[in-house]
Write a protein that holds these residues in place. Structure first.
Motif, PDB file in Angstrom:
ATOM      1  N   TYR A  69     -20.495  32.997 -59.410  1.00 17.79           N
ATOM      2  CA  TYR A  69     -20.466  34.435 -59.640  1.00 17.79           C
ATOM      3  C   TYR A  69     -21.665  34.828 -60.497  1.00 17.79           C
ATOM      4  O   TYR A  69     -21.639  34.666 -61.709  1.00 17.79           O
ATOM      5  N   ASN A  70     -22.715  35.351 -59.859  1.00 13.85           N
ATOM      6  CA  ASN A  70     -23.919  35.742 -60.584  1.00 13.85           C
ATOM      7  C   ASN A  70     -23.833  37.159 -61.123  1.00 13.85           C
ATOM      8  O   ASN A  70     -24.476  37.477 -62.108  1.00 13.85           O
ATOM      9  N   ARG A  71     -23.071  38.005 -60.472  1.00 16.86           N
ATOM     10  CA  ARG A  71     -22.945  39.420 -60.856  1.00 16.86           C
ATOM     11  C   ARG A  71     -21.476  39.776 -60.948  1.00 16.86           C
ATOM     12  O   ARG A  71     -20.744  39.696 -59.968  1.00 16.86           O
ATOM     13  N   LEU A  72     -21.037  40.176 -62.137  1.00 19.04           N
ATOM     14  CA  LEU A  72     -19.665  40.604 -62.341  1.00 19.04           C
ATOM     15  C   LEU A  72     -19.650  42.099 -62.612  1.00 19.04           C
ATOM     16  O   LEU A  72     -20.494  42.610 -63.346  1.00 19.04           O
ATOM     17  N   LEU A  73     -18.699  42.794 -62.022  1.00 16.64           N
ATOM     18  CA  LEU A  73     -18.499  44.210 -62.298  1.00 16.64           C
ATOM     19  C   LEU A  73     -17.196  44.348 -63.066  1.00 16.64           C
ATOM     20  O   LEU A  73     -16.119  44.072 -62.542  1.00 16.64           O
ATOM     21  N   LEU A  74     -17.309  44.722 -64.324  1.00 25.03           N
ATOM     22  CA  LEU A  74     -16.157  44.963 -65.178  1.00 25.03           C
ATOM     23  C   LEU A  74     -15.888  46.457 -65.172  1.00 25.03           C
ATOM     24  O   LEU A  74     -16.751  47.241 -65.565  1.00 25.03           O
ATOM     25  N   THR A  75     -14.720  46.864 -64.705  1.00 24.04           N
ATOM     26  CA  THR A  75     -14.386  48.278 -64.588  1.00 24.04           C
ATOM     27  C   THR A  75     -13.414  48.664 -65.688  1.00 24.04           C
ATOM     28  O   THR A  75     -12.345  48.058 -65.822  1.00 24.04           O
ATOM     29  N   ILE A  76     -13.792  49.673 -66.467  1.00 26.26           N
ATOM     30  CA  ILE A  76     -12.952  50.188 -67.544  1.00 26.26           C
ATOM     31  C   ILE A  76     -12.548  51.614 -67.183  1.00 26.26           C
ATOM     32  O   ILE A  76     -13.393  52.489 -67.063  1.00 26.26           O
ATOM     33  N   LEU A  77     -11.269  51.835 -66.984  1.00 27.83           N
ATOM     34  CA  LEU A  77     -10.724  53.163 -66.682  1.00 27.83           C
ATOM     35  C   LEU A  77      -9.793  53.563 -67.822  1.00 27.83           C
ATOM     36  O   LEU A  77      -8.677  53.999 -67.601  1.00 27.83           O
ATOM     37  N   ASP A  78     -10.246  53.429 -69.027  1.00 20.80           N
ATOM     38  CA  ASP A  78      -9.431  53.596 -70.216  1.00 20.80           C
ATOM     39  C   ASP A  78     -10.073  54.647 -71.113  1.00 20.80           C
ATOM     40  O   ASP A  78     -11.233  54.504 -71.501  1.00 20.80           O
ATOM     41  N   PHE A  82     -10.810  52.559 -78.571  1.00 14.89           N
ATOM     42  CA  PHE A  82     -10.689  51.190 -79.069  1.00 14.89           C
ATOM     43  C   PHE A  82     -10.196  50.232 -77.991  1.00 14.89           C
ATOM     44  O   PHE A  82      -9.963  49.073 -78.274  1.00 14.89           O
ATOM     45  N   LEU A  83     -10.009  50.705 -76.782  1.00 15.49           N
ATOM     46  CA  LEU A  83      -9.559  49.950 -75.612  1.00 15.49           C
ATOM     47  C   LEU A  83      -8.106  49.513 -75.730  1.00 15.49           C
ATOM     48  O   LEU A  83      -7.655  49.077 -76.776  1.00 15.49           O
ATOM     49  N   SER A  84      -7.406  49.624 -74.628  1.00 16.14           N
ATOM     50  CA  SER A  84      -6.014  49.175 -74.568  1.00 16.14           C
ATOM     51  C   SER A  84      -5.980  47.658 -74.451  1.00 16.14           C
ATOM     52  O   SER A  84      -7.005  47.004 -74.265  1.00 16.14           O
ATOM     53  N   ASP A  85      -4.782  47.086 -74.542  1.00 23.43           N
ATOM     54  CA  ASP A  85      -4.641  45.625 -74.448  1.00 23.43           C
ATOM     55  C   ASP A  85      -5.135  45.108 -73.100  1.00 23.43           C
ATOM     56  O   ASP A  85      -5.809  44.074 -73.030  1.00 23.43           O
ATOM     57  N   GLY A  86      -4.811  45.823 -72.029  1.00 28.58           N
ATOM     58  CA  GLY A  86      -5.255  45.395 -70.697  1.00 28.58           C
ATOM     59  C   GLY A  86      -6.768  45.440 -70.557  1.00 28.58           C
ATOM     60  O   GLY A  86      -7.372  44.541 -69.971  1.00 28.58           O
ATOM     61  N   SER A  87      -7.396  46.465 -71.097  1.00 32.81           N
ATOM     62  CA  SER A  87      -8.858  46.561 -71.027  1.00 32.81           C
ATOM     63  C   SER A  87      -9.520  45.477 -71.875  1.00 32.81           C
ATOM     64  O   SER A  87     -10.537  44.906 -71.477  1.00 32.81           O
ATOM     65  N   ILE A 127     -16.727  48.179 -76.448  1.00 32.00           N
ATOM     66  CA  ILE A 127     -16.971  47.294 -75.291  1.00 32.00           C
ATOM     67  C   ILE A 127     -18.085  46.313 -75.618  1.00 32.00           C
ATOM     68  O   ILE A 127     -17.963  45.106 -75.381  1.00 32.00           O
ATOM     69  N   SER A 128     -19.174  46.814 -76.186  1.00 33.99           N
ATOM     70  CA  SER A 128     -20.306  45.943 -76.545  1.00 33.99           C
ATOM     71  C   SER A 128     -19.889  44.893 -77.563  1.00 33.99           C
ATOM     72  O   SER A 128     -20.264  43.723 -77.455  1.00 33.99           O
ATOM     73  N   TRP A 129     -19.114  45.307 -78.568  1.00 32.75           N
ATOM     74  CA  TRP A 129     -18.689  44.364 -79.599  1.00 32.75           C
ATOM     75  C   TRP A 129     -17.820  43.264 -79.008  1.00 32.75           C
ATOM     76  O   TRP A 129     -17.999  42.084 -79.313  1.00 32.75           O
ATOM     77  N   HIS A 130     -16.861  43.631 -78.143  1.00 23.36           N
ATOM     78  CA  HIS A 130     -15.971  42.626 -77.538  1.00 23.36           C
ATOM     79  C   HIS A 130     -16.752  41.651 -76.660  1.00 23.36           C
ATOM     80  O   HIS A 130     -16.470  40.446 -76.669  1.00 23.36           O
ATOM     81  N   LEU A 131     -17.727  42.135 -75.911  1.00 24.08           N
ATOM     82  CA  LEU A 131     -18.515  41.235 -75.060  1.00 24.08           C
ATOM     83  C   LEU A 131     -19.376  40.297 -75.912  1.00 24.08           C
ATOM     84  O   LEU A 131     -19.433  39.090 -75.661  1.00 24.08           O
ATOM     85  N   LYS A 132     -20.059  40.845 -76.902  1.00 21.36           N
ATOM     86  CA  LYS A 132     -20.918  40.013 -77.759  1.00 21.36           C
ATOM     87  C   LYS A 132     -20.096  39.028 -78.585  1.00 21.36           C
ATOM     88  O   LYS A 132     -20.548  37.908 -78.839  1.00 21.36           O
ATOM     89  N   ASP A 133     -18.913  39.447 -79.013  1.00 23.19           N
ATOM     90  CA  ASP A 133     -18.047  38.577 -79.808  1.00 23.19           C
ATOM     91  C   ASP A 133     -17.627  37.344 -79.021  1.00 23.19           C
ATOM     92  O   ASP A 133     -17.407  36.281 -79.594  1.00 23.19           O
TER      93      ASP A 133
END
Length: 195
Positions: A69-78, A82-87, A127-133
């Motif tokens: 998987y070279n390209r992932l599409l993460l979709t956030i509909l929230d 602060f993002l929900s638990d599912g997101s 979103i940026s913080w969670h990905l970098k973390d």
């Protein structure tokens, strides 16, 4: 074990033994059964992803035959800044997959009409913080407003970036932001729905 039944009589069973089969007499003829292999091959690692039935030939495969998987599409509909638990689960899973496969993550942030996001910059920072973390540094964020059904929008963006997988929280399906049937129709790559 598969059984092949034939009604033709066989004069000798020697030719069956040469091929690793054994003959068992039956009332109408001979019942041929394949014998078990002498050497058992080692078990492969089980797959954990369910993939759609179409576009199988376009999936990227490594030389060893594993999916890549070279390209992932993460979709956030929230709308929650602060993002929900599912997101958060979807973000964590996308980051883990990106780290494992050295993938680029494109985050699609969709604002539903009628939902108010009081702090859009806070949501992007979260979103940026969670990905970098979680060790994902190679990502970009795309914000889109809904002009068509969200499932069609996800499929269009997946096609634009040539995504290998779409990661999505199942909360979006439960909240009726996205229709799972339309996702299966409009997204041409595997879709990972997370609880």
């Amino acid at each position: 074990m598969a059984t092949l039944r034939c009604s033709l009589p066989v004069n000798t069973t020697a030719h069956l033994r040469k091929r690793g089969c054994r003959a068992v007499s039956a009332s109408r003829g001979i019942c041929v059964r394949a014998s078990a292999p002498e050497q058992v091959s080692p078990l492969r690692e089980p797959l954990t992803l369910v993939t759609p039935r179409r576009n199988v030939m376009s999936w990227p495969l490594q030389a060893s035959g594993e999916l890549q998987y070279n390209r992932l599409l993460l979709t956030i509909l929230d709308a929650n800044p602060f993002l929900s638990d599912g997101s958060r689960t979807a973000v964590a899973t996308a980051a883990l997959l990106a780290k494992q496969y050295r993938s680029k993550v494109t985050v699609l942030v969709v604002d539903e009409p009628g939902t108010e996001n009081t702090d859009p910059t806070r949501r992007l920072e979260s979103i940026s913080w969670h990905l970098k973390d979680r060790g994902c540094e190679d990502f970009e964020v795309v914000e889109r407003a809904i002009t068509s059904p969200a499932s069609v929008l996800v499929g269009d963006v997946a096609d634009e970036i040539s995504a290998d997988m779409v990661v999505l929280s199942s909360e979006a399906v439960h909240a009726k932001h996205v229709d799972a049937n339309q996702l299966a129709e409009f997204v041409s790559c595997p879709v990972l729905l997370l609880p």
